[in-house]
Motif scaffolding. Structure first.
Motif, PDB file in Angstrom:
ATOM      1  N   LEU A   1      -0.817  -2.368 -22.028  1.00 28.05           N
ATOM      2  CA  LEU A   1      -1.544  -1.331 -23.415  1.00 28.05           C
ATOM      3  C   LEU A   1      -2.340  -0.344 -22.417  1.00 28.05           C
ATOM      4  CD1 LEU A   1      -2.352  -4.092 -25.877  1.00 28.05           C
ATOM      5  CD2 LEU A   1      -0.497  -2.312 -25.857  1.00 28.05           C
ATOM      6  N   GLN A   2      -2.917  -0.436 -21.018  1.00 32.09           N
ATOM      7  CA  GLN A   2      -3.721   0.095 -20.483  1.00 32.09           C
ATOM      8  C   GLN A   2      -3.144   1.719 -20.169  1.00 32.09           C
ATOM      9  OE1 GLN A   2      -4.176   0.595 -16.777  1.00 32.09           O
ATOM     10  NE2 GLN A   2      -6.440   0.895 -16.727  1.00 32.09           N
ATOM     11  N   LYS A   3      -3.609   2.871 -20.452  1.00 35.11           N
ATOM     12  CA  LYS A   3      -3.343   3.841 -19.933  1.00 35.11           C
ATOM     13  C   LYS A   3      -3.705   4.204 -18.800  1.00 35.11           C
ATOM     14  CE  LYS A   3      -2.906   8.741 -21.584  1.00 35.11           C
ATOM     15  NZ  LYS A   3      -3.180   9.683 -22.748  1.00 35.11           N
ATOM     16  N   ASP A   4      -3.172   4.549 -17.814  1.00 35.04           N
ATOM     17  CA  ASP A   4      -3.731   4.781 -16.294  1.00 35.04           C
ATOM     18  C   ASP A   4      -4.385   6.110 -15.964  1.00 35.04           C
ATOM     19  OD1 ASP A   4      -4.006   4.741 -13.465  1.00 35.04           O
ATOM     20  OD2 ASP A   4      -1.912   4.539 -13.109  1.00 35.04           O
ATOM     21  N   PRO A   5      -5.786   5.984 -15.901  1.00 38.21           N
ATOM     22  CA  PRO A   5      -6.276   7.345 -15.892  1.00 38.21           C
ATOM     23  C   PRO A   5      -5.991   8.063 -14.446  1.00 38.21           C
ATOM     24  CG  PRO A   5      -7.778   5.449 -15.546  1.00 38.21           C
ATOM     25  CD  PRO A   5      -6.496   4.900 -15.906  1.00 38.21           C
ATOM     26  N   THR A   6      -5.669   7.403 -13.283  1.00 35.24           N
ATOM     27  CA  THR A   6      -5.445   7.912 -12.238  1.00 35.24           C
ATOM     28  C   THR A   6      -4.022   8.951 -12.373  1.00 35.24           C
ATOM     29  OG1 THR A   6      -3.713   6.103 -11.179  1.00 35.24           O
ATOM     30  CG2 THR A   6      -6.158   6.124 -10.905  1.00 35.24           C
ATOM     31  N   ARG A   7      -3.120   8.588 -13.624  1.00 32.97           N
ATOM     32  CA  ARG A   7      -1.979   9.502 -13.623  1.00 32.97           C
ATOM     33  C   ARG A   7      -2.310  10.860 -14.251  1.00 32.97           C
ATOM     34  NH1 ARG A   7       2.249   8.162 -10.348  1.00 32.97           N
ATOM     35  NH2 ARG A   7       2.832   5.908 -10.570  1.00 32.97           N
ATOM     36  N   ALA A   8      -3.555  10.801 -14.837  1.00 30.53           N
ATOM     37  CA  ALA A   8      -3.919  11.886 -15.594  1.00 30.53           C
ATOM     38  C   ALA A   8      -3.636  13.224 -14.718  1.00 30.53           C
ATOM     39  CB  ALA A   8      -5.226  12.074 -16.244  1.00 30.53           C
TER      40      ALA A   8
ATOM     41  N   GLY B   1       0.694  -1.295   0.025  1.00 30.83           N
ATOM     42  CA  GLY B   1      -0.031   0.113   0.055  1.00 30.83           C
ATOM     43  C   GLY B   1       0.918   1.311  -0.066  1.00 30.83           C
ATOM     44  N   ARG B   2       1.918   1.234   0.826  1.00 31.79           N
ATOM     45  CA  ARG B   2       2.812   2.592   0.733  1.00 31.79           C
ATOM     46  C   ARG B   2       3.534   2.453  -0.521  1.00 31.79           C
ATOM     47  NH1 ARG B   2       5.549   1.456   6.832  1.00 31.79           N
ATOM     48  NH2 ARG B   2       3.576   2.077   8.040  1.00 31.79           N
ATOM     49  N   LEU B   3       3.906   1.330  -0.987  1.00 32.28           N
ATOM     50  CA  LEU B   3       4.677   1.543  -2.246  1.00 32.28           C
ATOM     51  C   LEU B   3       3.807   2.006  -3.436  1.00 32.28           C
ATOM     52  CD1 LEU B   3       7.008  -1.850  -2.401  1.00 32.28           C
ATOM     53  CD2 LEU B   3       7.765   0.582  -2.115  1.00 32.28           C
ATOM     54  N   ALA B   4       2.389   1.822  -3.364  1.00 30.36           N
ATOM     55  CA  ALA B   4       1.458   2.266  -4.516  1.00 30.36           C
ATOM     56  C   ALA B   4       1.460   3.669  -4.164  1.00 30.36           C
ATOM     57  CB  ALA B   4       0.131   1.596  -3.833  1.00 30.36           C
ATOM     58  N   ASP B   5       1.689   4.268  -3.071  1.00 28.71           N
ATOM     59  CA  ASP B   5       1.330   5.788  -2.830  1.00 28.71           C
ATOM     60  C   ASP B   5       2.697   6.506  -3.483  1.00 28.71           C
ATOM     61  OD1 ASP B   5      -0.905   5.566  -1.387  1.00 28.71           O
ATOM     62  OD2 ASP B   5       0.268   5.816   0.770  1.00 28.71           O
ATOM     63  N   ARG B   6       3.743   5.875  -3.646  1.00 27.87           N
ATOM     64  CA  ARG B   6       4.825   6.251  -4.409  1.00 27.87           C
ATOM     65  C   ARG B   6       5.004   6.010  -5.785  1.00 27.87           C
ATOM     66  NH1 ARG B   6      11.272   5.399  -2.505  1.00 27.87           N
ATOM     67  NH2 ARG B   6      12.142   6.698  -4.036  1.00 27.87           N
ATOM     68  N   PHE B   7       4.628   4.801  -6.211  1.00 28.26           N
ATOM     69  CA  PHE B   7       4.933   4.272  -7.614  1.00 28.26           C
ATOM     70  C   PHE B   7       3.530   4.103  -8.405  1.00 28.26           C
ATOM     71  CE2 PHE B   7       8.383   2.427  -5.456  1.00 28.26           C
ATOM     72  CZ  PHE B   7       9.657   3.302  -5.953  1.00 28.26           C
ATOM     73  N   GLY B   8       2.465   4.140  -7.794  1.00 25.61           N
ATOM     74  CA  GLY B   8       1.163   3.971  -8.470  1.00 25.61           C
ATOM     75  C   GLY B   8       0.725   2.811  -8.266  1.00 25.61           C
ATOM     76  N   ALA B   9      -0.677   2.549  -8.005  1.00 29.79           N
ATOM     77  CA  ALA B   9      -1.383   1.320  -8.012  1.00 29.79           C
ATOM     78  C   ALA B   9      -1.002   0.234  -9.135  1.00 29.79           C
ATOM     79  CB  ALA B   9      -2.849   1.296  -7.422  1.00 29.79           C
ATOM     80  N   LYS B  10      -1.326   0.804 -10.193  1.00 29.41           N
ATOM     81  CA  LYS B  10      -1.066  -0.184 -11.373  1.00 29.41           C
ATOM     82  C   LYS B  10       0.289  -0.450 -11.748  1.00 29.41           C
ATOM     83  CE  LYS B  10      -0.932  -0.123 -16.447  1.00 29.41           C
ATOM     84  NZ  LYS B  10      -1.075   0.642 -17.622  1.00 29.41           N
ATOM     85  N   THR B  11       1.435   0.244 -11.187  1.00 28.94           N
ATOM     86  CA  THR B  11       2.787  -0.223 -11.420  1.00 28.94           C
ATOM     87  C   THR B  11       3.058  -1.425 -10.467  1.00 28.94           C
ATOM     88  OG1 THR B  11       3.390   1.824 -11.938  1.00 28.94           O
ATOM     89  CG2 THR B  11       5.224   0.386 -10.963  1.00 28.94           C
ATOM     90  N   MET B  12       2.421  -1.479  -9.183  1.00 26.80           N
ATOM     91  CA  MET B  12       2.677  -2.354  -8.139  1.00 26.80           C
ATOM     92  C   MET B  12       1.686  -3.480  -8.579  1.00 26.80           C
ATOM     93  SD  MET B  12       5.059  -0.917  -6.603  1.00 26.80           S
ATOM     94  CE  MET B  12       5.117  -2.542  -5.381  1.00 26.80           C
TER      95      MET B  12
END
Length: 430
Positions: A423-430, A304-315
């Motif tokens: 292939l998916q574009k992460d909408p939370t990074r917008a 969960g902490r790594l997701a805060d830093r790198f993003g949920a999709k990356t993890m």
């Protein structure tokens, strides 16, 4: 015509890194309750079912258990979108949650009855339906419990505390199964049946805080318009399906989720039966799975902490790659109790993280007022994937006579998942 509604709130939402609120904690503890049944179903129930099958002259627990899990998953996949749409009406979510939760608890107790193998599997399937049905509504409660910024953290804590909390009744149950015959003069079978009642009581006790405190913030229609909203349920479902189809990042993630959660669920549900088929001692299997819970506790929080830093999709992507390595290890190297221990530790490192972040990431990219309906579709993908995964392993094992080849087939699903994630574009990074 239904109306999208969000209840007014007077309190300010907590900061992203603030301590857990009382409301978030009360949501988290349901994971502590239901995870006890999940752990028992993973470790003890397959072994007990195997003893019933052997007594009846049956031998292949992998395929039999796989088909039972397939049936439970299919029922949930069919029911959840329809019930989920209805549950998006104000006040309905908690009612459906309660109904499925009570079904699960009552059936968990019924598993303690002196049943034959077929009757036991039927009751077990009903208990699993109660569990998974309640989890669909529980997952959708996340959007009412916290903010987008805190979802990864809260969801991860739910899985983490679920893993560690479930070990308490599990240790009690295992101590009873192994020590009960000497201490109380009970048979091992009687002690095993008592463990089902203990687990049901734990599950019920840790559900009370959520039942007493939950408040539905997001809904598509108010209680006074419930009848109208329910009549329009099928049109709402069609509208949601069209909205998903138009939302490319969402449907691409759902397809990726379909394939990778298939692998995760299949590994969870089939690991003990696979170890049993390889001839690994049941005591070693149970202890190794207990170790998984302790490893998963800190791992889920760290995820969960790594997701805060790198993003949920990356993890999530990192966990899918890790699961691919786990599947290859199980297929080519798992032959003894030592390798099963290694497998249990590896699974514990990534299982909670990928489940928690999938739940929270999905919650971020869907409309909150239709959360239950969208989580119903989420469940179609999750549970239908379970159907394919367990069926694939069971069928491959039956046809080839080699359980290792059944496990290896899971890798194909993980490869497909990775393609869609990339292939998916992460909408939370917008």
């Amino acid at each position: 015509m239904t109306h999208n509604t969000t209840a007014d709130t007077t309190s300010e939402p907590p900061e992203a890194n603030a301590k857990m609120t009382t409301r978030e904690k009360q949501w988290i503890v349901y994971d502590v309750g239901n995870s006890a049944f999940v752990l028992l179903s993973t470790a003890v129930v397959p072994i007990y079912a195997n003893s019933l099958l052997k007594a009846a002259g049956e031998t292949n627990i992998v395929s039999t258990w796989g088909y039972a899990q397939t049936i439970a998953s299919l029922v949930i996949a069919v029911l959840m979108p329809l019930l989920g749409s209805i549950a998006d009406v104000q006040g309905m979510k908690i009612r459906f949650f309660t109904g499925f939760f009570l079904t699960g608890v009552v059936m968990c107790c019924a598993m303690a009855l002196p049943l034959g193998w077929l009757a036991f599997l039927i009751v077990c399937v009903l208990a699993t339906i109660g569990l998974n049905g309640s989890l669909t509504f529980y997952d959708s409660m996340l959007v009412d419990t916290t903010t987008n910024e805190r979802m990864d953290r809260v969801s991860s804590h739910g899985y983490a505390w679920g893993y560690i909390g479930s070990t308490v009744p599990f240790i009690v149950c295992i101590a009873l199964i192994f020590g009960g015959p000497g201490l109380f003069g009970w048979t091992t079978v009687a002690c095993t049946r008592a463990s089902f009642v203990i687990t049901a009581a734990w599950w019920a006790a840790f559900t009370i805080p959520l039942l007493a405190s939950y408040r539905q913030v997001h809904y598509r229609a108010t209680a006074d318009r419930a009848g109208e909203a329910i009549r329009h349920t099928f049109s709402e479902l069609a509208s949601t399906f069209r909205a998903i189809r138009r939302n490319k990042p969402l449907w691409m993630f759902m397809i990726a989720f379909f394939f990778y959660i298939d692998a995760v669920n299949t590994v969870i549900s089939m690991s003990t039966s696979y170890g049993t088929q390889l001839g690994i001692d049941s005591t070693q299997l149970v202890i190794a799975l207990l170790v998984t819970q302790f490893v998963a506790f800190p791992s889920a929080i760290v995820y969960g902490r790594l997701a805060d830093r790198f993003g949920a999709k990356t993890m999530i992507t990192a966990a899918v790659i890790a699961y691919m390595c786990i599947v290859f290890f199980a297929s080519f190297f798992l032959r003894s109790a030592t390798e099963f221990w290694i497998l249990a530790i590896l699974v514990g490192m990534f299982q909670g993280g990928i489940q928690a972040l999938s739940r929270s990431y999905y919650g971020k990219i869907i409309p909150k007022r239709h959360a239950n309906e969208y989580y119903g579709f989420y469940d179609i993908f999750g549970k239908t994937a379970s159907i394919i995964g367990t069926f694939l392993v069971a069928t491959t094992t039956s046809v080839t006579g080699n359980a290792s080849l059944g496990v290896l087939s899971i890798a194909i699903l993980l490869v497909v998942a990775l393609v869609f994630l990339f292939l998916q574009k992460d909408p939370t990074r917008a």
